[in-house]
Write a protein that holds these residues in place. Sequence first.
Motif, PDB file in Angstrom:
ATOM      1  N   GLU A  81      15.694  37.816  -0.676  1.00 45.89           N
ATOM      2  CA  GLU A  81      15.934  36.245  -0.188  1.00 45.89           C
ATOM      3  C   GLU A  81      16.970  36.144   0.650  1.00 45.89           C
ATOM      4  O   GLU A  81      18.182  36.510   0.382  1.00 45.89           O
ATOM      5  CB  GLU A  81      15.673  35.608  -1.477  1.00 45.89           C
ATOM      6  CG  GLU A  81      15.660  34.059  -1.125  1.00 45.89           C
ATOM      7  CD  GLU A  81      15.348  33.267  -2.615  1.00 45.89           C
ATOM      8  OE1 GLU A  81      16.038  32.342  -2.977  1.00 45.89           O
ATOM      9  OE2 GLU A  81      14.376  33.665  -3.123  1.00 45.89           O
ATOM     10  N   TYR A  82      17.021  35.275   1.646  1.00 43.12           N
ATOM     11  CA  TYR A  82      18.195  34.782   2.471  1.00 43.12           C
ATOM     12  C   TYR A  82      17.824  33.125   3.055  1.00 43.12           C
ATOM     13  O   TYR A  82      16.624  33.117   3.385  1.00 43.12           O
ATOM     14  CB  TYR A  82      17.969  35.520   3.752  1.00 43.12           C
ATOM     15  CG  TYR A  82      19.118  35.102   4.800  1.00 43.12           C
ATOM     16  CD1 TYR A  82      20.510  35.146   4.565  1.00 43.12           C
ATOM     17  CD2 TYR A  82      18.665  34.478   5.989  1.00 43.12           C
ATOM     18  CE1 TYR A  82      21.222  34.532   5.477  1.00 43.12           C
ATOM     19  CE2 TYR A  82      19.487  34.208   6.871  1.00 43.12           C
ATOM     20  CZ  TYR A  82      20.884  34.267   6.826  1.00 43.12           C
ATOM     21  OH  TYR A  82      21.682  33.568   7.574  1.00 43.12           O
ATOM     22  N   GLY A  83      18.786  32.474   2.413  1.00 35.89           N
ATOM     23  CA  GLY A  83      18.629  31.269   2.881  1.00 35.89           C
ATOM     24  C   GLY A  83      17.286  30.438   2.032  1.00 35.89           C
ATOM     25  O   GLY A  83      16.783  29.472   2.309  1.00 35.89           O
ATOM     26  N   GLY A 110      22.278  31.196  10.002  1.00 37.08           N
ATOM     27  CA  GLY A 110      21.615  32.076  11.026  1.00 37.08           C
ATOM     28  C   GLY A 110      22.581  33.081  11.384  1.00 37.08           C
ATOM     29  O   GLY A 110      22.229  33.697  12.626  1.00 37.08           O
ATOM     30  N   THR A 111      23.878  33.328  10.772  1.00 41.53           N
ATOM     31  CA  THR A 111      24.521  34.430  11.207  1.00 41.53           C
ATOM     32  C   THR A 111      24.288  35.409  10.322  1.00 41.53           C
ATOM     33  O   THR A 111      24.656  35.126   8.910  1.00 41.53           O
ATOM     34  CB  THR A 111      25.952  34.118  11.246  1.00 41.53           C
ATOM     35  OG1 THR A 111      26.321  33.341   9.924  1.00 41.53           O
ATOM     36  CG2 THR A 111      26.294  33.129  12.488  1.00 41.53           C
ATOM     37  N   VAL A 112      23.666  36.429  10.625  1.00 43.16           N
ATOM     38  CA  VAL A 112      23.312  37.626   9.715  1.00 43.16           C
ATOM     39  C   VAL A 112      23.838  39.037  10.062  1.00 43.16           C
ATOM     40  O   VAL A 112      23.745  39.141  11.270  1.00 43.16           O
ATOM     41  CB  VAL A 112      21.512  37.667  10.027  1.00 43.16           C
ATOM     42  CG1 VAL A 112      21.070  38.589   8.974  1.00 43.16           C
ATOM     43  CG2 VAL A 112      21.021  36.440   9.524  1.00 43.16           C
ATOM     44  N   MET A 113      24.314  39.285   9.087  1.00 41.80           N
ATOM     45  CA  MET A 113      24.757  40.864   9.065  1.00 41.80           C
ATOM     46  C   MET A 113      24.112  41.792   8.156  1.00 41.80           C
ATOM     47  O   MET A 113      24.146  41.561   6.918  1.00 41.80           O
ATOM     48  CB  MET A 113      26.264  40.989   8.809  1.00 41.80           C
ATOM     49  CG  MET A 113      27.179  40.458   9.809  1.00 41.80           C
ATOM     50  SD  MET A 113      28.861  40.682   9.737  1.00 41.80           S
ATOM     51  CE  MET A 113      29.205  39.070   8.448  1.00 41.80           C
ATOM     52  N   ARG A 114      23.476  42.856   8.489  1.00 42.71           N
ATOM     53  CA  ARG A 114      22.941  43.876   7.658  1.00 42.71           C
ATOM     54  C   ARG A 114      24.009  44.501   6.860  1.00 42.71           C
ATOM     55  O   ARG A 114      24.941  44.709   7.534  1.00 42.71           O
ATOM     56  CB  ARG A 114      21.987  44.467   8.639  1.00 42.71           C
ATOM     57  CG  ARG A 114      20.661  44.922   7.741  1.00 42.71           C
ATOM     58  CD  ARG A 114      19.804  45.708   8.874  1.00 42.71           C
ATOM     59  NE  ARG A 114      18.563  45.959   8.114  1.00 42.71           N
ATOM     60  CZ  ARG A 114      17.655  46.822   8.761  1.00 42.71           C
ATOM     61  NH1 ARG A 114      18.047  47.320   9.876  1.00 42.71           N
ATOM     62  NH2 ARG A 114      16.525  47.185   8.070  1.00 42.71           N
ATOM     63  N   ARG A 115      23.743  45.006   5.672  1.00 43.95           N
ATOM     64  CA  ARG A 115      24.369  45.935   5.035  1.00 43.95           C
ATOM     65  C   ARG A 115      24.982  47.100   6.072  1.00 43.95           C
ATOM     66  O   ARG A 115      23.962  47.648   6.713  1.00 43.95           O
ATOM     67  CB  ARG A 115      23.890  46.587   3.849  1.00 43.95           C
ATOM     68  CG  ARG A 115      24.555  47.453   3.028  1.00 43.95           C
ATOM     69  CD  ARG A 115      25.253  46.592   2.023  1.00 43.95           C
ATOM     70  NE  ARG A 115      25.776  47.357   0.541  1.00 43.95           N
ATOM     71  CZ  ARG A 115      26.913  48.156   0.766  1.00 43.95           C
ATOM     72  NH1 ARG A 115      27.572  47.911   1.605  1.00 43.95           N
ATOM     73  NH2 ARG A 115      27.176  48.918  -0.266  1.00 43.95           N
ATOM     74  N   GLY A 116      26.315  47.639   6.046  1.00 43.41           N
ATOM     75  CA  GLY A 116      26.759  48.549   6.776  1.00 43.41           C
ATOM     76  C   GLY A 116      27.145  48.194   8.110  1.00 43.41           C
ATOM     77  O   GLY A 116      27.447  49.040   9.134  1.00 43.41           O
ATOM     78  N   ALA A 117      27.340  46.701   8.493  1.00 40.45           N
ATOM     79  CA  ALA A 117      27.812  46.498   9.819  1.00 40.45           C
ATOM     80  C   ALA A 117      29.433  45.929   9.554  1.00 40.45           C
ATOM     81  O   ALA A 117      29.676  45.638   8.518  1.00 40.45           O
ATOM     82  CB  ALA A 117      27.181  45.207  10.001  1.00 40.45           C
ATOM     83  N   HIS A 118      29.973  46.373  10.198  1.00 38.71           N
ATOM     84  CA  HIS A 118      31.668  45.894  10.444  1.00 38.71           C
ATOM     85  C   HIS A 118      31.918  44.931  11.276  1.00 38.71           C
ATOM     86  O   HIS A 118      31.653  44.618  12.560  1.00 38.71           O
ATOM     87  CB  HIS A 118      32.292  47.185  11.025  1.00 38.71           C
ATOM     88  CG  HIS A 118      33.944  46.710  11.176  1.00 38.71           C
ATOM     89  ND1 HIS A 118      34.577  46.720   9.994  1.00 38.71           N
ATOM     90  CD2 HIS A 118      34.542  46.382  12.102  1.00 38.71           C
ATOM     91  CE1 HIS A 118      36.176  46.386  10.278  1.00 38.71           C
ATOM     92  NE2 HIS A 118      36.000  46.262  11.741  1.00 38.71           N
TER      93      HIS A 118
END
Length: 281
Positions: A81-83, A110-118
């Motif tokens: 779930e997101y938002g 709406g700023t989305v970072m997927r797991r594993g992003a720096h």
Amino acid sequence: MTTTLESAIDDLWHRYDDGLTADDATDADRALLDEFLDELEAGAVRAATRTGDSLDSWAANEWVKRGVLLNFGLRGTERREYGGVGYYDVLPLRDTDDLEANGARNTPDGTVMRRGAHLGADAIMMSPSFVNVGAYVGDGTLVDSCDTVGSCAQVGDDVKLGANTLVGGVLEPVEDAPVVIEEGVSLGAGCRVTSGFRVGADSVVGENTLLTPRIPVYDLVEEEVVYGHLPRERRAFTRFVESSVSDHDLFEGGAYKPAVVATSVEEETLEATRREGALRE
């Protein structure tokens, strides 16, 4: 730490290559994958690194790209779930609790970072924008509205990605270096950088420019045509040159194909970039 993690990922990759599935993966395997993603988010491991001073010295870290692939191969799709909206994916979104401590900012909705992003210190993400798994976004960099930073892409410090810019990702094959945007680069709105293209430091790229290895770069500074990279400290923009089929009957008035023209960075262009940086401080 990195050497131990690399060895563990390599061992898991060999087991996966021999037929290990998500159903067979153990809790220890999943803990290793989580540790690997933590190190990516911290910037301790990267999908590509520079081994020398030249643009050609960027090389893929194959074990890192294998680690990203393992996170897809050894995990199942789950409802998340997101938002307040449900979605289905293998990876969750990245936790952003660390952003306050390093001075980074991400605007709401709406700023989305997927797991594993720096996301580096003092970096800014404007909504909507997306940074994919394995991507590295450096300190002080601006990811503007409607931008996408693809899987394993490497974006340096103090970069400006103009609105609606795409920085493509290269995940497979693992030996290919991903897209690289070196420090101090400014990409105008609507730019596209794809297929492992490398943009040299302190360059300024005009709006709606497509940078890909298949399109030639006419470097007027060194008076040569190059492919796959834009040299450092260039001002680049799109022009159209005559095509080899320009005299075909179907192309009345001539056929043309895109090319990128690179000149030296003019002082006023640099000054405008400095003013842009001042607005973000």
